[in-house]
Design an enzyme around this catalytic site. Structure first.
Site, short mmCIF file in Angstrom:
data_model
loop_
_atom_site.label_atom_id
_atom_site.label_comp_id
_atom_site.label_asym_id
_atom_site.label_seq_id
_atom_site.Cartn_x
_atom_site.Cartn_y
_atom_site.Cartn_z
N GLU A 1 24.32 8.32 3.37
CA GLU A 1 24.01 6.90 3.52
C GLU A 1 23.89 6.25 2.13
O GLU A 1 23.06 6.66 1.32
CB GLU A 1 22.71 6.74 4.29
CG GLU A 1 22.38 5.33 4.70
CD GLU A 1 21.20 5.25 5.64
OE1 GLU A 1 20.19 4.62 5.25
OE2 GLU A 1 21.26 5.84 6.75
N ASP B 1 11.43 -3.15 13.64
CA ASP B 1 11.72 -1.82 14.16
C ASP B 1 12.17 -1.98 15.61
O ASP B 1 12.07 -3.07 16.19
CB ASP B 1 10.48 -0.93 14.09
CG ASP B 1 10.19 -0.47 12.66
OD1 ASP B 1 11.15 -0.27 11.90
OD2 ASP B 1 9.00 -0.32 12.32
N TYR C 1 12.54 -8.24 9.52
CA TYR C 1 12.73 -6.80 9.65
C TYR C 1 11.97 -6.32 10.88
O TYR C 1 10.74 -6.28 10.88
CB TYR C 1 12.27 -6.05 8.41
CG TYR C 1 12.59 -4.58 8.49
CD1 TYR C 1 13.79 -4.10 7.99
CD2 TYR C 1 11.73 -3.69 9.12
CE1 TYR C 1 14.12 -2.75 8.11
CE2 TYR C 1 12.03 -2.35 9.23
CZ TYR C 1 13.23 -1.89 8.73
OH TYR C 1 13.55 -0.56 8.86
N ARG D 1 20.83 -6.80 2.74
CA ARG D 1 21.28 -5.53 2.20
C ARG D 1 22.12 -4.85 3.26
O ARG D 1 21.88 -4.99 4.46
CB ARG D 1 20.09 -4.63 1.83
CG ARG D 1 19.32 -5.10 0.61
CD ARG D 1 20.13 -5.03 -0.66
NE ARG D 1 20.35 -3.66 -1.09
CZ ARG D 1 21.24 -3.31 -2.02
NH1 ARG D 1 22.01 -4.23 -2.57
NH2 ARG D 1 21.39 -2.04 -2.38
N ARG E 1 20.11 9.06 1.37
CA ARG E 1 19.72 10.17 2.24
C ARG E 1 20.93 10.80 2.90
O ARG E 1 22.00 10.20 2.96
CB ARG E 1 18.72 9.70 3.30
CG ARG E 1 19.18 8.57 4.19
CD ARG E 1 18.03 8.14 5.10
NE ARG E 1 18.41 7.06 6.00
CZ ARG E 1 17.62 6.58 6.96
NH1 ARG E 1 16.44 7.11 7.18
NH2 ARG E 1 18.01 5.58 7.73
N ARG F 1 0.86 -1.19 0.00
CA ARG F 1 0.00 0.00 0.00
C ARG F 1 0.89 1.24 0.00
O ARG F 1 2.08 1.17 0.34
CB ARG F 1 -0.92 0.03 1.23
CG ARG F 1 -0.21 0.16 2.55
CD ARG F 1 -1.16 0.04 3.73
NE ARG F 1 -0.47 0.34 4.97
CZ ARG F 1 -0.40 1.55 5.51
NH1 ARG F 1 -0.97 2.57 4.92
NH2 ARG F 1 0.24 1.74 6.65
N ARG G 1 -2.13 10.80 3.05
CA ARG G 1 -2.85 11.59 4.05
C ARG G 1 -3.46 12.82 3.42
O ARG G 1 -2.75 13.58 2.76
CB ARG G 1 -1.89 12.05 5.15
CG ARG G 1 -1.47 10.95 6.09
CD ARG G 1 -0.74 11.56 7.27
NE ARG G 1 -0.07 10.51 8.02
CZ ARG G 1 1.11 10.66 8.59
NH1 ARG G 1 1.75 11.80 8.49
NH2 ARG G 1 1.65 9.67 9.26
#
Length: 369
Positions: free
Chosen positions: A301, A351, A349, A250, A281, A173, A177
Site C-alpha cells: 500500500e 470508520d 473521516y 489523500r 504497509r 494523544r 497501554r
C-alpha cells in the site's frame, strides 16, 4: 409523480445501508455507481480462493452495540482481532504501544519500568508548552524513541509532507497501554464478515434496483428527474462544480501479488515505519479469515497525492479545507431535495461503523417524515 422516491448515487456502504432501510420502509430506490461493482471501498475480489480487500484493509470495529447488532443480523462476523506489527529497519514491534512494544524498544519488563522510561523520554520536551506542529506535539506526548521508530516516517509517508509541516492537532494523544495486549482497537465489537464484505453489501442491496458503470455527472439532469430526492455520496465539491474551491484528499495505490507460499508474513497487517521504504504497509489478506489456501495474496500500500483519475480516500482536514467544506455544507443545507452522505459527501473521516450509524440516522429521519 416520479419513478423513484430516492436516487442513491454511490453503491458503497453508506448508500447500501440507506437503500436497505428505504426499501424496508416501502420506498422505491435506484442505486447507481460509476464503478463496475458494488461495495465502494470495501469491495473484495476473490484471488486464489482468498477474499482480497481490493481498496485496502478494512476491519469492522465499533463500540456501538446497535450498529453491531444491525450488521450481524445481515452477515456472520468472524472473531478477527486487528493486531498489526510495525517493521522499522528490519526490527519488529507490536502495535498499539503496549508492554510488548516497550520491551522491544527498551527491554522494560514491568509497567513501572515502562512508565519511568516514558517519563524520561517526555521530560526532554517539557519546555515545549504550545507545540507548533505535529513533530513537536508527538515528541511532547511520547518522546524521541517511539516518535522516530514508529510514528515519524509512517506519518510523513501517509500525508506526503514533513512532520514539521503538519498541524499539531493531528496527534491529540498517543494511546499507551501498560498491558501485553496487542489488540489495536479498544472497541468491544470487532470482526470481518465470513466470506468477505461483498456478502454484507449484497444483503443490503438485495431487492433494490442497481445500475453500475453509470457516472452521475454524465447524465445528471436526466437522473435527477427520476426521483423525488437524491442521496449523494460522491465528492461534495464536484457536485457544486467547485464553486467554493477544490477540496484536497489523500489517495492510495496498491500493488497486489500472488505468492507461492502458504504464509508470507504471519500477520494480516505489517506497517513499514521507516521513511526509506516507499509503502506504508503490506497486507496479507488470507489472515483476515484464517485462510489455509496453498498460496497467499499480499498487497503493498502506497500513499499518494490525490489527483483526477485516482480514488479520493481521506479528506485533508486542515484549516483551508475545513473552511471550504463549511461553505459546501452551507450550500447543501439550502438543497431541498439533495442529501449528502458518507466520507466524500460529508468531507469527514468515517470508520465503517460511523458510516453505518450516519446512514441509519439519515434513514430514520427521512422515513419518519
Amino acid at each position: 409523480m416520479k419513478k423513484y422516491d430516492y436516487l442513491i448515487v454511490g453503491a458503497g456502504l453508506f448508500g447500501a445501508v440507506f437503500a436497505h432501510e428505504a426499501r424496508k420502509a416501502g420506498r422505491k430506490c435506484l442505486v447507481i455507481d460509476r464503478r463496475d461493482s458494488t461495495g465502494g471501498n470495501i469491495r473484495c475480489e476473490s484471488i486464489e480462493g482468498i477474499n482480497v480487500h481490493k481498496y485496502g484493509a478494512h476491519i469492522f470495529h465499533t463500540d456501538k452495540k446497535e450498529v453491531w447488532k444491525y450488521v450481524t443480523r445481515l452477515v456472520e462476523m468472524n472473531r478477527f482481532t486487528n493486531s498489526p506489527v510495525a517493521n522499522f529497519n528490519g526490527r519488529l514491534y507490536n502495535l498499539p504501544f503496549n508492554m510488548n512494544t516497550f520491551y522491544q524498544l527498551w527491554g522494560t519488563r514491568t509497567p513501572a519500568e515502562a512508565e519511568e522510561m516514558l517519563k524520561k523520554q517526555r521530560a526532554e520536551y517539557a519546555s515545549i508548552e504550545c507545540p507548533a506542529n505535529f513533530e513537536e506535539q508527538a515528541l511532547k506526548l511520547c518522546g524521541r524513541d517511539i516518535y522516530e521508530t514508529l510514528i515519524k516516517g509512517y506519518t510523513e509517508k501517509q500525508w506526503g509532507r514533513p512532520a514539521r509541516e503538519l498541524p499539531a492537532e493531528i496527534i491529540k494523544r498517543v494511546p499507551v497501554r501498560m498491558t501485553f495486549d496487542n489488540n489495536y482497537f479498544n472497541d468491544p465489537y470487532q470482526g470481518i464478515p465470513e466470506g468477505g464484505y461483498n456478502r454484507l453489501i449484497d444483503a443490503l442491496l438485495e431487492g433494490t434496483e442497481t445500475i453500475l458503470q453509470l457516472d452521475f455527472f454524465s447524465r445528471r439532469d436526466e437522473l435527477c428527474s427520476l426521483a423525488d430526492k437524491i442521496v449523494f455520496t460522491g465528492r461534495i465539491d464536484k457536485y457544486f462544480d467547485y464553486r467554493a474551491g477544490r477540496l484536497e484528499y489523500r489517495s492510495l495505490k496498491f500493488d497486489t501479488k500472488v505468492i507461492d507460499t502458504p504464509n508470507f508474513q504471519g500477520n494480516a497487517v505489517v506497517n513499514y515505519t521507516s521513511a526509506d521504504v516507499p509503502y506504508t504497509r503490506i497486507i496479507e489478506h488470507k489472515h483476515f479469515e484464517y485462510g489455509t489456501q496453498p498460496k497467499t495474496v499480499i498487497t503493498y500500500e502506497y500513499p499518494a497525492t490525490w489527483s483526477e483519475g485516482l480514488e479520493p480516500y481521506y479528506p485533508v482536514n486542515n484549516e483551508r479545507n475545513n473552511a471550504i467544506a463549511a461553505e459546501y455544507r452551507q450550500m447543501a443545507r439550502s438543497m431541498g431535495n439533495v442529501i449528502f452522505g458518507g466520507r466524500l459527501g460529508q468531507y469527514a473521516y468515517f470508520d465503517m461503523d460511523d458510516t453505518v450509524d450516519e446512514a441509519l440516522k439519515l434513514a430514520e429521519k427521512e422515513m419518519g417524515n
